[in-house]
Design a protein around this motif. Structure first.
Motif, PDB file in Angstrom:
ATOM      1  N   LEU A 220       0.826  -1.209   0.000  1.00 42.08           N
ATOM      2  CA  LEU A 220       0.000   0.000   0.000  1.00 42.08           C
ATOM      3  C   LEU A 220       0.859   1.258   0.000  1.00 42.08           C
ATOM      4  CD1 LEU A 220      -2.820  -0.938   2.539  1.00 42.08           C
ATOM      5  CD2 LEU A 220      -3.072  -0.574   0.087  1.00 42.08           C
ATOM      6  N   THR A 221       1.882   1.262   0.820  1.00 48.84           N
ATOM      7  CA  THR A 221       2.774   2.417   0.898  1.00 48.84           C
ATOM      8  C   THR A 221       3.456   2.660  -0.443  1.00 48.84           C
ATOM      9  OG1 THR A 221       3.139   1.988   3.239  1.00 48.84           O
ATOM     10  CG2 THR A 221       4.732   3.405   2.143  1.00 48.84           C
ATOM     11  N   GLU A 222       3.929   1.591  -1.071  1.00 51.42           N
ATOM     12  CA  GLU A 222       4.600   1.715  -2.365  1.00 51.42           C
ATOM     13  C   GLU A 222       3.623   2.199  -3.439  1.00 51.42           C
ATOM     14  OE1 GLU A 222       7.679   1.717  -5.137  1.00 51.42           O
ATOM     15  OE2 GLU A 222       7.653   1.780  -2.954  1.00 51.42           O
ATOM     16  N   ALA A 223       2.409   1.701  -3.418  1.00 46.94           N
ATOM     17  CA  ALA A 223       1.405   2.144  -4.393  1.00 46.94           C
ATOM     18  C   ALA A 223       1.130   3.632  -4.242  1.00 46.94           C
ATOM     19  CB  ALA A 223       0.118   1.344  -4.223  1.00 46.94           C
ATOM     20  N   LEU A 224       1.011   4.108  -3.011  1.00 43.49           N
ATOM     21  CA  LEU A 224       0.765   5.536  -2.785  1.00 43.49           C
ATOM     22  C   LEU A 224       1.977   6.392  -3.173  1.00 43.49           C
ATOM     23  CD1 LEU A 224      -1.172   5.375   0.579  1.00 43.49           C
ATOM     24  CD2 LEU A 224      -2.063   6.153  -1.617  1.00 43.49           C
ATOM     25  N   ARG A 225       3.184   5.861  -2.962  1.00 46.53           N
ATOM     26  CA  ARG A 225       4.395   6.612  -3.313  1.00 46.53           C
ATOM     27  C   ARG A 225       4.540   6.742  -4.826  1.00 46.53           C
ATOM     28  NH1 ARG A 225       9.192   6.099  -5.061  1.00 46.53           N
ATOM     29  NH2 ARG A 225       9.242   3.840  -5.188  1.00 46.53           N
ATOM     30  N   THR A 226       4.291   5.651  -5.545  1.00 49.53           N
ATOM     31  CA  THR A 226       4.509   5.676  -6.993  1.00 49.53           C
ATOM     32  C   THR A 226       3.304   6.194  -7.773  1.00 49.53           C
ATOM     33  OG1 THR A 226       3.798   3.364  -7.184  1.00 49.53           O
ATOM     34  CG2 THR A 226       6.168   3.786  -6.912  1.00 49.53           C
ATOM     35  N   ARG A 227       2.124   6.100  -7.167  1.00 50.67           N
ATOM     36  CA  ARG A 227       0.896   6.592  -7.826  1.00 50.67           C
ATOM     37  C   ARG A 227       0.122   7.432  -6.813  1.00 50.67           C
ATOM     38  NH1 ARG A 227      -1.652   1.092  -9.802  1.00 50.67           N
ATOM     39  NH2 ARG A 227      -1.871   1.097  -7.582  1.00 50.67           N
ATOM     40  N   PRO A 228       0.425   8.713  -6.706  1.00 54.23           N
ATOM     41  CA  PRO A 228      -0.199   9.565  -5.690  1.00 54.23           C
ATOM     42  C   PRO A 228      -1.726   9.593  -5.736  1.00 54.23           C
ATOM     43  CG  PRO A 228       1.624  10.703  -6.735  1.00 54.23           C
ATOM     44  CD  PRO A 228       1.406   9.435  -7.507  1.00 54.23           C
ATOM     45  N   THR A 229      -2.312   9.291  -6.885  1.00 52.57           N
ATOM     46  CA  THR A 229      -3.774   9.317  -6.964  1.00 52.57           C
ATOM     47  C   THR A 229      -4.398   7.978  -6.568  1.00 52.57           C
ATOM     48  OG1 THR A 229      -3.732   8.706  -9.292  1.00 52.57           O
ATOM     49  CG2 THR A 229      -3.769  11.071  -8.769  1.00 52.57           C
ATOM     50  N   PHE A 230      -3.574   6.965  -6.262  1.00 48.06           N
ATOM     51  CA  PHE A 230      -4.087   5.652  -5.857  1.00 48.06           C
ATOM     52  C   PHE A 230      -4.969   5.798  -4.620  1.00 48.06           C
ATOM     53  CE2 PHE A 230      -3.646   1.846  -3.177  1.00 48.06           C
ATOM     54  CZ  PHE A 230      -4.124   0.882  -4.049  1.00 48.06           C
ATOM     55  N   GLY A 231      -6.144   5.229  -4.666  1.00 49.32           N
ATOM     56  CA  GLY A 231      -7.044   5.290  -3.521  1.00 49.32           C
ATOM     57  C   GLY A 231      -7.859   6.565  -3.436  1.00 49.32           C
ATOM     58  N   ARG A 232      -7.643   7.478  -4.374  1.00 51.56           N
ATOM     59  CA  ARG A 232      -8.406   8.734  -4.379  1.00 51.56           C
ATOM     60  C   ARG A 232      -9.267   8.738  -5.628  1.00 51.56           C
ATOM     61  NH1 ARG A 232      -3.111  10.505  -2.776  1.00 51.56           N
ATOM     62  NH2 ARG A 232      -3.177  11.135  -0.599  1.00 51.56           N
ATOM     63  N   GLU A 233     -10.509   8.379  -5.442  1.00 50.98           N
ATOM     64  CA  GLU A 233     -11.408   8.330  -6.580  1.00 50.98           C
ATOM     65  C   GLU A 233     -12.824   8.623  -6.116  1.00 50.98           C
ATOM     66  OE1 GLU A 233     -12.718   3.790  -7.056  1.00 50.98           O
ATOM     67  OE2 GLU A 233     -10.578   4.105  -7.359  1.00 50.98           O
ATOM     68  N   THR A 234     -13.654   8.935  -7.056  1.00 52.92           N
ATOM     69  CA  THR A 234     -15.071   9.132  -6.787  1.00 52.92           C
ATOM     70  C   THR A 234     -15.819   7.987  -7.439  1.00 52.92           C
ATOM     71  OG1 THR A 234     -14.807  11.523  -6.764  1.00 52.92           O
ATOM     72  CG2 THR A 234     -17.036  10.680  -7.101  1.00 52.92           C
TER      73      THR A 234
END
Length: 104
Positions: free
Chosen positions: A5-19
């Motif tokens: 999860l940490t790596e996904a957020l670091r490499t893809r800042p928009t990961f987990g931010r959606e409508t």
């Protein structure tokens, strides 16, 4: 899991931010179909209160959402802090009143 999860957020800042967009459509009685993408959920009320009992009540889905969100938050926090985590079922209680209100 936390490392991924940490790596996904670091490499893809928009990961987990959606409508997300869903749609609820009522059918006969209180039966309701909810669609969100490929997901389809059916909710209904028991026959005793005017429904036909063809699916879980909306309260079941609400409790499931709160319980699963809480369980995931506890597991992620345990991994983050290095605390051993045991995957035992956690009790989740409700109290209903004659007026139809429910307290989670």
């Amino acid at each position: 899991m936390l490392t991924r999860l940490t790596e996904a957020l670091r490499t893809r800042p928009t990961f987990g931010r959606e409508t997300s967009h869903g749609r609820a459509v009522t059918e006969a009685g209180f039966a309701t179909i909810y669609r969100e993408g490929e997901l389809v959920l059916r909710a209904d009320m028991p026959a005793g209160v005017g429904g036909s009992g063809t699916g879980p009540t909306p309260g079941v889905y609400g409790r499931a959402a709160v319980a699963t969100c809480t369980a995931l938050a506890v597991r992620i926090a345990a991994e983050r802090w290095g605390v051993p985590y045991s995957n035992h079922p956690r009790p989740f209680h409700k109290r209903s009143f004659a007026e139809g209100f429910t307290i989670l």
